[in-house]
Design a protein around this motif. Structure first.
Motif: not given
Length: 231
Positions: A28-36, A103-106, A92-97
């Motif tokens: 397994v690779s290290s954890l990566k946090k996806i930011t805004r 890249n794993g981003a929303l 709801p249109d403002w919620i990242p979906s």
């Protein structure tokens, strides 16, 4: 520093499925946090009801490589996505979906409607809105004609598999996402979901396959998996 390490440990422990796999069976690779995403300016992400920064989901990424050589030609990228609890006054249109496997981003629908169509080509599917998964190119509001023909195609199929089987696919047999695509009864561009559901998806433009597991609805917690070549 100790507090930071403890937080990371709790994050690893809370990863409900793939991230609790036995370390002896997979690399397994290290954890990566996806930011805004940095391309969303402050004006795009302000909470219209409160004037504060709109809460972004907690997204953790991890890559699993099978330890057995005959399965290691494919690895699995896994994302754990947990949305904060939004109050009923939130549009709801403002919620990242809208999710990007690149890249794993929303992104939120509100933001996406404000940018040039050519910058939306990397979108794959919506995960949060209307309690369903839906291909981005299937959403007319996001892709008016003729731009929709340039959007990436995505197809989904519901499949019943126990949790331990899904875990094995993610950590030790990522090629099983593709192998099991033929067993999907109905292929759709959008599917409603509830807690416990599991779906396989196909990205035909890239010839890739993955899975989506609905872990819980409150809080909304979804895991997304993508099998890719282990080059």
């Amino acid at each position: 520093m100790k507090r930071v390490k403890n937080v990371l440990l709790l994050t690893v422990m809370s990863f409900s499925l793939a991230f609790t796999a036995c370390q002896e069976d997979t690399e397994v690779s290290s954890l990566k946090k996806i930011t805004r995403p940095t391309d969303e300016t402050p004006d795009d992400v302000l909470n219209p009801t409160g004037g504060h920064d709109f809460p972004y989901p907690n997204i953790i990424e991890k890559t699993f490589i099978p330890s057995l050589d005959w399965f290691a030609h494919t690895k699995c990228i896994a994302w754990r996505i947990e949305w904060p609890t939004y109050n009923n006054s939130v549009d709801p249109d403002w919620i990242p979906s809208f999710f990007k496997t690149s890249n794993g981003a929303l992104n939120s629908l509100s933001y996406l409607l404000s940018i040039d169509p050519k910058n939306k080509k990397t979108l794959n599917f919506s995960l949060y809105q209307d309690e369903k998964i839906e291909a981005a190119n299937n959403i007319a509001e996001l892709w008016p004609w003729p731009e929709s023909v340039e959007a990436k195609s995505v197809y989904f199929g519901k499949i019943n598999k126990p949790v331990h089987v899904i875990q094995n696919w993610v950590t030790g047999r990522p090629s099983q996402f593709e192998n099991n695509w033929e067993y999907v009864d109905s292929i759709e561009a959008e599917i409603d979901y509830q807690a416990g559901d599991f779906f396989i998806y196909q990205l035909p433009d890239e010839d890739l396959y993955g899975g989506i597991r609905i872990v819980s609805m409150a809080p909304r917690l979804i895991e997304v998996y993508l099998a890719v070549p282990n080059d």
